[in-house]
Design a protein around this motif. Structure first.
Motif: not given
Length: 557
Positions: A432-440, A442-452
């Motif tokens: 999941l960490e790899v998949l979340a970092n693939s979206d570069s 959207s920024g840090e806040w966007g990746r956190a929201a997507t991860n949640d």
């Protein structure tokens, strides 16, 4: 109610005495049919049965009625001979005595139906085996359930009070026709003498003593110990006793024979199969209808490829087999970034095959095997997220795995079901960490929201609470499936409801469950049984993509 025309005309010529004559010879048929299935002297019994069943010819009777009175005699003559064809496996006894297999307790714990897996041979249960079964009957584990099933089978076999246990109980008594032997219990104390170095009170040594005593008691018969315990078999062979492993649970004798789901086409494929080929295009895919010598060896949803330096490569999947023809369908190229699945692209040929299966809504059951680092979990999670979040094909992802530790157990874990499964789901968190970092972008806040959001669509479940559940429109991921037994695999697959896809991942070289091998694993069992089904597929991933260090370690260590 009037009778049909033809029977009415025939019956009208018969007097009432003719019907009575037909009923008289049928009476001795039922009492004489009872002893024939259990008797071995059927040819000797046939003559008295015929003599007793033949009725005397009445004086006042027509020739047609007399001909009809002989019909029951023929039926009675055939009845005693018919049971001789039922115990077919017992015919081996004519060439020599059947073997006597002494079962260790772990065989019954591993396969509760092992009693009926020895064909025409007999099975012997020492009393210490029954004592050990009694000590493991309580609990909710798989072993306890198997022990309780064995106890029910033994109770059904020994239920008839008229059966003498010392003479043996027919194993086919409860409907298992393939079992032609008998079951023997240890009814008397057996005198045996083992080497002084072996403790007499240990259960394994008592079973060895029983085997030794049976061999001396039956010198002309082969007595074999069957055990899943390697040390038990070693001790038996050191004492000069015959010992074998339990092989009936193995789907394949050699793991290299497992269906891979991929076939390389020969270089002369188009020369032999291109004469009557038909091709057409539909929805962006090209179809080829071929016929030739290779068609009988193909299976539905099997991937084929042809790579040559002179021509364009062919990557296709078998979608239809009709008689001597097969239909090949070209694939979607997930190697290109335009077809990326949740930011993941295939890095080799087998990964492209796997993504074609994972993204196909017509495939309900998929198995992926391969060594560590081949991308099984990452691709499955990416395909699940794409179909849950983007396509809305499934409502959520359910992840489960077998909780078999590699090393020592760390004890009880606090929290609810999902929190207890957390330490076992390290591979899920890493991917999941790899998949979340693939979206570069959207920024840090966007990746956190997507991860949640992603984690809210993923539910972690334990295998212990799967019994009785039904999953509707779910994407079920079963990780480390090589540690499942065939019975556990069946329990999980039958949880699938309408619209559910189940994906089993595993590495057959990393089995941690005791008594499971590559040939007897539930993953091997599922791959072998589901091959060729139109709604299932399998791919063996051959090349690792984790790192050069992981790839080299998989080869040399």
């Amino acid at each position: 109610m009037p009778l049909p025309k033809a029977p009415a005309s025939k019956a009208a010529t018969l007097p009432a005495s003719a019907f009575e004559a037909q009923l008289k010879p049928k009476a001795p048929k039922s009492p004489r049919k009872a002893p024939t299935p259990t008797s071995r002297d059927l040819p000797e019994m046939a003559a008295p049965a015929l003599a007793a069943a033949a009725p005397p010819a009445p004086d006042a009777r027509s020739q047609a009625a007399a001909g009809r009175s002989n019909l029951p005699v023929k039926a009675v003559s055939a009845a005693p001979l018919r049971p001789t064809a039922q115990p077919k496996p017992r015919k081996v006894r004519s060439t020599g005595p059947a073997k006597l297999f002494v079962l260790d307790t772990n065989v019954l714990m591993h396969d509760p139906m092992s009693l009926f897996r020895f064909d025409e041979h007999d099975v012997y249960l020492p009393m210490i085996t029954l004592e050990e079964l009694d000590g493991h009957k309580k609990g909710m584990s798989e072993v306890s359930r198997n022990v309780r099933q064995v106890s029910r089978e033994l109770d059904a076999l020994a239920a008839d009070s008229g059966t003498d246990p010392s003479a043996g109980i027919p194993l086919a008594k409860t409907g298992h026709k393939d079992a032609g032997g008998k079951l023997f219990f240890q009814t008397t104390f057996v005198e045996f003498k083992l080497p002084a170095g072996l403790p007499q009170g240990k259960a394994d040594n008592q079973i060895l003593g029983v085997v030794q005593a049976l061999r001396e008691l039956h010198p002309g018969r082969e007595v074999v110990l069957v055990s899943k315990d390697i040390n038990m078999r070693i001790k038996a062979r050191a004492l000069g006793l015959a010992a074998e492993d339990y092989f009936n649970d193995k789907t394949l004798e050699d793991g290299d024979l497992l269906y891979t789901g991929v076939m390389a086409l020969p270089a002369d494929f188009w020369d032999k199969h291109g004469k009557d080929v038909e091709s057409w295009s539909q929805a962006g895919f090209t179809y080829y209808r071929i016929s030739g010598p290779l068609v009988p060896s193909l299976m539905i949803n099997q991937f084929v490829y042809l790579e040559s330096a002179d021509e364009a490569p062919l990557y296709a999947r078998v979608t239809e087999i009709t008689g001597k023809t097969a239909v090949l369908k070209t694939l979607r190229e997930y190697i290109h970034a335009k077809n990326a699945v949740w930011g993941v692209t295939a890095r080799n040929r087998e990964q492209n095959f796997a993504l074609n299966l994972l993204m196909d809504p017509e495939c309900d059951f998929i198995t992926l095997t391969g060594t560590a680092g081949t991308g099984k979990t990452l691709m499955t999670l990416a395909a699940g997220l794409a179909q849950v979040m983007e396509d809305r094909r499934y409502s959520e992802i359910i992840v489960t795995r077998v909780t078999v530790p590699v090393g020592e157990d760390i004890g009880f874990l606090p929290g609810n079901e999902e929190e207890k499964m957390g330490p076992w789901m390290g591979a899920l968190d890493d991917n999941l960490e790899v998949l979340a970092n693939s979206d570069s972008g959207s920024g840090e806040w966007g990746r956190a929201a997507t991860n949640d959001l992603v984690r809210s669509k993923i539910k972690i479940k334990s295998l212990n609470f799967m019994r009785g559940r039904t999953f509707l429109n779910k994407f079920v991921l079963i990780d480390e499936a090589q540690n499942l037994t065939p019975k556990q695999m069946k329990t999980l697959i039958t949880r699938a409801g309408p619209g559910t896809k189940i994906v089993c991942l595993g590495n057959l070289a990393q089995i941690d469950t005791p008594y499971l091998t590559e040939g007897s694993s539930g993953l091997t069992y599922a791959v072998d049984r589901f091959k060729g089904w139109p709604h299932s597929g399998h791919v063996t991933l051959a090349r690792g993509e984790r790192s050069r260090l992981a790839d080299y370690a998989s080869e040399v260590l």
